[in-house]
Write an enzyme that holds these catalytic residues in place. Structure first.
Site, PDB file in Angstrom:
ATOM      1  N   LEU A  34       0.879  -1.047   0.025  1.00 48.90           N
ATOM      2  CA  LEU A  34      -0.128   0.004  -0.188  1.00 48.90           C
ATOM      3  C   LEU A  34       0.818   1.191   0.470  1.00 48.90           C
ATOM      4  CD1 LEU A  34      -3.414  -0.526   1.780  1.00 48.90           C
ATOM      5  CD2 LEU A  34      -2.895  -1.722  -0.516  1.00 48.90           C
ATOM      6  N   PHE A  73       3.742  -7.132 -10.427  1.00 48.34           N
ATOM      7  CA  PHE A  73       2.901  -5.748 -10.746  1.00 48.34           C
ATOM      8  C   PHE A  73       3.333  -4.443  -9.858  1.00 48.34           C
ATOM      9  CE2 PHE A  73      -0.596  -8.368 -12.244  1.00 48.34           C
ATOM     10  CZ  PHE A  73      -0.577  -7.367 -13.549  1.00 48.34           C
ATOM     11  N   ALA A  74       4.153  -5.037  -8.597  1.00 45.97           N
ATOM     12  CA  ALA A  74       4.429  -4.172  -7.923  1.00 45.97           C
ATOM     13  C   ALA A  74       5.633  -3.824  -8.336  1.00 45.97           C
ATOM     14  CB  ALA A  74       4.178  -5.212  -5.980  1.00 45.97           C
ATOM     15  N   TYR A 141      15.550   2.200 -13.109  1.00 49.23           N
ATOM     16  CA  TYR A 141      14.041   2.094 -14.070  1.00 49.23           C
ATOM     17  C   TYR A 141      13.787   1.158 -15.080  1.00 49.23           C
ATOM     18  CZ  TYR A 141       9.327   0.792 -15.113  1.00 49.23           C
ATOM     19  OH  TYR A 141       7.696   0.640 -15.710  1.00 49.23           O
ATOM     20  N   PHE A 169       3.704  -0.914 -23.137  1.00 47.83           N
ATOM     21  CA  PHE A 169       3.964   1.059 -24.110  1.00 47.83           C
ATOM     22  C   PHE A 169       3.440   1.735 -22.582  1.00 47.83           C
ATOM     23  CE2 PHE A 169       7.716   0.354 -27.447  1.00 47.83           C
ATOM     24  CZ  PHE A 169       7.179  -1.093 -27.489  1.00 47.83           C
ATOM     25  N   HIS A 189       1.220  10.606 -15.597  1.00 51.96           N
ATOM     26  CA  HIS A 189       0.986  10.323 -16.441  1.00 51.96           C
ATOM     27  C   HIS A 189      -0.078  11.693 -17.168  1.00 51.96           C
ATOM     28  CE1 HIS A 189       2.013   6.463 -14.763  1.00 51.96           C
ATOM     29  NE2 HIS A 189       3.126   6.515 -16.023  1.00 51.96           N
ATOM     30  N   GLY A 289      15.415  13.021 -21.484  1.00 49.99           N
ATOM     31  CA  GLY A 289      14.711  11.256 -22.093  1.00 49.99           C
ATOM     32  C   GLY A 289      13.720  11.405 -22.440  1.00 49.99           C
ATOM     33  N   ASP A 290      12.740  12.266 -23.175  1.00 49.53           N
ATOM     34  CA  ASP A 290      11.634  11.666 -24.192  1.00 49.53           C
ATOM     35  C   ASP A 290      12.406  11.511 -25.242  1.00 49.53           C
ATOM     36  OD1 ASP A 290       9.535  10.957 -21.964  1.00 49.53           O
ATOM     37  OD2 ASP A 290       8.676  13.492 -21.858  1.00 49.53           O
TER      38      ASP A 290
HETATM   39  N1  UDP Z   1       3.361  14.963 -21.671  1.00 53.00           N
HETATM   40  C1  UDP Z   1       3.496  15.556 -21.810  1.00 53.00           C
HETATM   41  N2  UDP Z   1       3.199  16.743 -20.810  1.00 53.00           N
HETATM   42  C2  UDP Z   1       2.831  16.324 -19.779  1.00 53.00           C
HETATM   43  C3  UDP Z   1       2.941  14.488 -19.380  1.00 53.00           C
HETATM   44  C4  UDP Z   1       3.392  14.150 -19.908  1.00 53.00           C
HETATM   45  O1  UDP Z   1       3.297  16.192 -22.840  1.00 53.00           O
HETATM   46  O2  UDP Z   1       2.394  17.112 -18.385  1.00 53.00           O
HETATM   47  C5  UDP Z   1       3.814  13.593 -22.540  1.00 53.00           C
HETATM   48  C6  UDP Z   1       5.650  12.842 -22.507  1.00 53.00           C
HETATM   49  O3  UDP Z   1       6.412  13.962 -22.964  1.00 53.00           O
HETATM   50  C7  UDP Z   1       5.224  11.682 -23.672  1.00 53.00           C
HETATM   51  C8  UDP Z   1       3.372  11.136 -23.141  1.00 53.00           C
HETATM   52  O4  UDP Z   1       3.022  12.694 -22.704  1.00 53.00           O
HETATM   53  O5  UDP Z   1       5.826  12.409 -24.983  1.00 53.00           O
HETATM   54  C9  UDP Z   1       3.411  10.566 -22.818  1.00 53.00           C
HETATM   55  O6  UDP Z   1       3.864  10.676 -21.393  1.00 53.00           O
HETATM   56  P1  UDP Z   1       3.422  10.046 -19.935  1.00 53.00           P
HETATM   57  O7  UDP Z   1       4.336   9.791 -18.669  1.00 53.00           O
HETATM   58  O8  UDP Z   1       2.079   9.653 -20.172  1.00 53.00           O
HETATM   59  O9  UDP Z   1       3.943   8.723 -20.565  1.00 53.00           O
HETATM   60  P2  UDP Z   1       5.811   7.869 -20.926  1.00 53.00           P
HETATM   61  O10 UDP Z   1       5.319   8.131 -22.626  1.00 53.00           O
HETATM   62  O11 UDP Z   1       6.732   8.722 -20.284  1.00 53.00           O
HETATM   63  O12 UDP Z   1       5.804   6.725 -20.317  1.00 53.00           O
END
Ligand code: UDP
Length: 337
Positions: A34, A73-74, A141, A169, A189, A289-290
């Site tokens: 939790l 899943f944890a 991670y 994904f 997210h 990192g995106d």
């Molecule tokens: N994103 C965004 N604004 C936010 C949160 C996320 O523009 O406040 C974008 C983020 O850069 C990515 C996509 O939305 O391109 C999905 O991000 P999320 O964190 O949901 O999942 P991830 O792909 O990082 O696992």
């Protein structure tokens, strides 16, 4: 009827999984500490509050129950935090998982489903990403999840522990019946953040960068509905239990279709408009990192598990997530007729 242990069954994905198993008339024991899970989400199984680090508790659980399989899943799952506090990720995601695997081996429980991630691939070398794509994680991670994938290969050949790793994904959406959904703290997210901005729980949604090499300049991701994700776990478990798959298998799970941040926002604007809600959009810098595009090739899951996403369209995904946001924000909305 079978009995399953779902570790992390009070969390976002785990709770939806437990509901699916319970609806299929299985008995479910949930182990959850939790820290990020919520007791009310654990309504479809018998909740045991505790940690995988507690080897005494684990031994007792496996003595009490004759588990037919285990789903795990944890995990700690914040990429940024994993960079600043890697110890937390290696202890929680690797060492604690080893405790679980070891108690399974001692009690001859041979079927294991592991929640893995697209983050094990690191920077995409091509897209869509299939199972042959090199796995070179770029943060602790992703590395912690990949370590468990590797451990599972050795546990399969040495101890006969059969497993399936499912690499998600972008898991999203919520229980179509409106009972369960996403509640992360902090929420990071895209979809829940957009919907919290629409419900008024947040001021605005910030778009992280519009200068990516994509059609509209925003990042493209593969959004997979939580129900579809859980269905794939159920199929993977069936395949293991039927003995159709042995060893350590891994599948990528996504819709195979990418949507840009802007497309997600546009769809959400339409969905929330029916309740008289709207959004404030702010422009932000790229998030470190995106990658520009992350899309799964899920052909293998389809052909080998017989999996088919049911809620692949963005509108349905966001509609279900909005249903949950309305419920959890406790705000009464006036539908626009
Ligand atoms: N994103 C965004 N604004 C936010 C949160 C996320 O523009 O406040 C974008 C983020 O850069 C990515 C996509 O939305 O391109 C999905 O991000 P999320 O964190 O949901 O999942 P991830 O792909 O990082 O696992």
């Amino acid at each position: 009827m079978a009995t399953f242990l779902v570790v992390g069954g009070a969390g976002y994905i785990g709770s939806h999984m437990v509901k699916q198993l319970a609806k299929a008339s299985h008995q479910v024991v949930i182990l959850d500490n939790l820290t990020t899970g919520f007791r009310p989400l654990a309504k479809y199984g018998e909740l045991v509050v505790g940690s995988l680090a507690d080897t005494g508790l684990m031994e007792q659980l496996f003595k009490q129950h004759d588990f037919d399989g285990v789903m795990h899943f944890a995990a700690s799952s914040l990429v940024g935090e994993s960079m600043t506090d890697p110890a937390k990720y290696y202890h929680n995601n690797v060492a604690n998982t080893l405790n679980l695997l070891d108690v399974m081996v001692r009690h001859q429980v041979k079927h294991f489903i592991f929640s893995s991630t697209a983050a094990t691939f690191g920077e995409p070398e091509y897209t869509p990403i299939d199972e042959l794509h090199p796995q070179k994680p770029i943060n602790p991670y992703g590395a912690s999840k990949l370590m468990v994938e590797r451990i599972l290969q050795d546990y399969a050949s040495a101890y006969g522990l059969n497993s399936v790793c499912l690499r998600y994904f972008n898991a999203c959406g919520a229980d179509p019946e409106g009972e369960l959904g996403e509640c992360h703290d902090p929420e990071t997210h895209l979809i829940p953040l957009i919907l919290q901005a629409a419900s008024g729980r947040r001021k605005a949604i910030t778009v992280f960068g519009r200068d990516y090499p994509t059609e509209d300049g925003t990042c493209v991701r593969d959004y997979i509905h939580i129900e579809d994700l859980c269905t794939a776990h159920g199929l993977a478990l069936d395949v293991l239990i039927a003995g159709k798959q042995q060893g350590a298998q891994a599948y990528n799970l996504g819709n195979g279709q990418g949507f840009s941040v802007q497309q997600v926002i546009d769809t959400a604007i339409n969905v929330v408009a029916a309740d008289g809600c709207s959004l404030i959009i702010e422009e932000g810098e790229r998030r470190a990192g995106d990658p520009a595009v992350l899309v799964a090739d899920a052909a293998r899951a389809k052909s080998e598990l017989g999996w088919q996403p049911r809620y692949a369209d963005l509108n349905t995904i966001i509609h279900h997530a909005w249903q949950w946001e309305k419920k959890s924000s406790g705000i009464t909305f006036e539908p626009v007729l």
